[in-house]
Write a protein that holds these residues in place. Structure first.
Motif, PDB file in Angstrom:
ATOM      1  N   PRO A  26      58.307  57.508  25.021  1.00 19.26           N
ATOM      2  CA  PRO A  26      58.051  58.191  26.299  1.00 19.26           C
ATOM      3  C   PRO A  26      59.277  58.217  27.207  1.00 19.26           C
ATOM      4  O   PRO A  26      60.065  57.274  27.244  1.00 19.26           O
ATOM      5  N   GLU A 155      57.766  55.670  31.362  1.00 16.81           N
ATOM      6  CA  GLU A 155      59.153  55.750  30.910  1.00 16.81           C
ATOM      7  C   GLU A 155      59.505  54.549  30.053  1.00 16.81           C
ATOM      8  O   GLU A 155      59.200  53.414  30.423  1.00 16.81           O
ATOM      9  N   ALA A 156      60.103  54.801  28.903  1.00 15.94           N
ATOM     10  CA  ALA A 156      60.547  53.711  28.049  1.00 15.94           C
ATOM     11  C   ALA A 156      61.926  53.244  28.508  1.00 15.94           C
ATOM     12  O   ALA A 156      62.679  53.988  29.126  1.00 15.94           O
ATOM     13  N   ARG A 157      62.228  52.003  28.178  1.00 13.71           N
ATOM     14  CA  ARG A 157      63.523  51.460  28.559  1.00 13.71           C
ATOM     15  C   ARG A 157      64.470  51.606  27.375  1.00 13.71           C
ATOM     16  O   ARG A 157      64.189  51.087  26.311  1.00 13.71           O
ATOM     17  N   PRO A 159      65.394  54.023  25.059  1.00 11.46           N
ATOM     18  CA  PRO A 159      64.765  54.357  23.770  1.00 11.46           C
ATOM     19  C   PRO A 159      65.761  54.497  22.621  1.00 11.46           C
ATOM     20  O   PRO A 159      65.486  54.052  21.513  1.00 11.46           O
TER      21      PRO A 159
END
Lengths: 321, 117
Positions: A26, A155-157, A159
């Motif tokens: 994401p 939100e992914a950290r 990615p």
């Protein structure tokens, strides 16, 4: 390495899968999850089919097992959805799918007891606890925006860095699987199978009676160690007619073909006979965890009397009126 | 040629439909790596703990495959332990998550850095 899979196929498959996973994590803008999932499936399929083609070279008469590929696809696809889905509830539900597919693979590996234990304990207990906590610890949506995501879900950290690290790890792991580690001992890993039929005289006797091998008055001879005299290698059993404490007319008979130790029985022998302490240790671990969870989550909600009265007033106001 | 080459390329002792140990080990490794990536990237604590469960699951699959390969039940016995540890970890981790949520009204992993004592 070339005997198991072509190295190019292995690393290309892993790289394609890594790009797919990185693309579907994401992100603030739109993240192409469908494309990512497709890429991941292609990469995985390349590697697994590479294994299969080389295996088919060696054993051409065996039909490939389609169930394994179905289960592997479901397990890893649902696993991808676990880490890419923005909503925790759906992530937990997809994890249940991963568990079910793993249980299918356990059954293919003829570990039936563990498959059902996995479904009961994981899908039935652990994941339900997760779902409860997700529902407890989620902010109720406000009236104006019912479909809002919290910022830490949306939100992914990092990615791309994480996917690169993870798939580098996968490349190293599968290199070790296909090319081996030097210096491992050759022998001494496998232990000879225990003679479990000797501990199951009733079952052996019932099978022998059903096959018509022994006479009605004959019984299995029990040795001085308390075990039946069954030779699992030669598949013979010693039977005789019991007569006041000893046996007469002792003879050896062959065991029926279909008499085999079931998975649950052999697992029980391994569990309770060869590793007798495990169940106690597991119980102590679970007890400790339960105590810890109780201690951690026990906290009084501090409400003073005035606050309670204020909150009670809207409920009782209708009765007053 | 070392021992593990023979181990991974040889089929299972009983008929397994053309599958080798390498198939299961690769699926197990891929599942583990998905768990690692999820743990590194997601910021929701509950999903992070779900990812650790997925890593446990991958370890269990590898253990069962080795158990089948050697026709030895000890691997399956060990999987019982894996499930036990996973259950214990879930109980403790979720207790911590509930505690954090009561304090901060948030499930973000960044909140842990401010929570001391």
């Amino acid at each position: 390495m070339g005997e198991i899979i072509h190295p190019f196929l292995l690393y290309a498959g892993i790289a394609v899968g890594g790009i797919g996973v990185a693309a579907s994590l994401p992100r603030r803008r739109v993240s192409p999850q469908l494309l990512g999932g497709l890429l991941g499936a292609i990469g995985l399929g390349m590697v697994l089919l590479g294994f299969t083609l080389r295996a088919a070279d060696r054993t051409p008469d065996q039909m490939p097992s389609i169930y394994f590929y179905v289960f592997a696809l479901i397990a890893l696809g649902a696993g991808l959805r676990v880490i890419t889905n923005r909503r925790p509830v759906y992530a937990a539900l997809y994890f249940i799918l991963t568990i079910l597919a793993s249980a299918g693979m356990y059954i293919l590996l003829s570990a039936t007891f563990m498959a059902f234990a996995l479904i009961i304990v994981y899908a039935g207990a652990i994941l339900i606890t997760y779902l409860f906590v997700i529902m407890l610890a989620t902010q109720a949506p406000s009236e104006e925006e019912t479909d809002s995501l919290t910022p830490y879900d949306a939100e992914a950290r990092e990615p791309f860095f994480a996917a690169a690290t993870g798939f580098a790890l996968l490349a190293v792991l599968s290199t070790m699987v296909v090319s081996g580690v030097r210096g491992l001992p050759r022998d001494g890993i496998a232990t000879p199978p225990a003679n479990e039929l000797a501990s199951l005289p009733r079952r052996v006797e019932r099978a022998l009676r059903a096959a018509g091998t022994i006479e009605p008055e004959e019984q299995l001879v029990i040795g001085s160690s308390g075990l039946a005299l069954v030779d699992a290698q030669a598949r013979t059993a010693r039977v005789g007619i019991p007569a006041d404490g000893s046996f007469t007319s002792i003879r050896d008979v062959g065991l029926p073909e279909d008499l085999a130790v079931r998975n649950v029985e052999s697992l029980a022998f391994d569990f309770l006979n060869r590793h007798p302490g495990t169940i106690e240790i597991a119980g102590v671990i679970l007890l400790m965890a339960m105590l810890g969870a109780v201690v951690l989550s026990r906290r009084q909600v501090e409400l003073d009397e005035e606050l309670k009265r204020q909150q009670a007033r809207p409920l009782g106001s209708e009765e007053m009126a | 040629m070392s021992e593990l080459v023979l181990l991974a390329q040889s089929g299972f002792p009983a008929p397994m439909g053309g599958l080798t140990l390498a198939h299961y080990l690769f699926v197990s490794a891929a599942m583990f790596v998905l768990g690692v990536i999820g743990f590194l990237t997601r910021r929701n604590l509950i999903i992070m703990f779900l990812c650790t469960e997925m890593m446990f699951q991958a370890a269990g699959l590898a253990l069962i495959a080795f158990s089948r390969f050697w026709l030895n039940q000890t691997g399956q016995t060990f999987v019982i332990f894996v499930i036990t540890i996973a259950a214990a970890e879930a109980a403790l981790a979720l207790a911590l998550v509930v505690l954090l949520f009561r304090k901060r009204e948030s499930l973000s992993a960044d909140e842990w850095s401010e929570m001391s004592g």
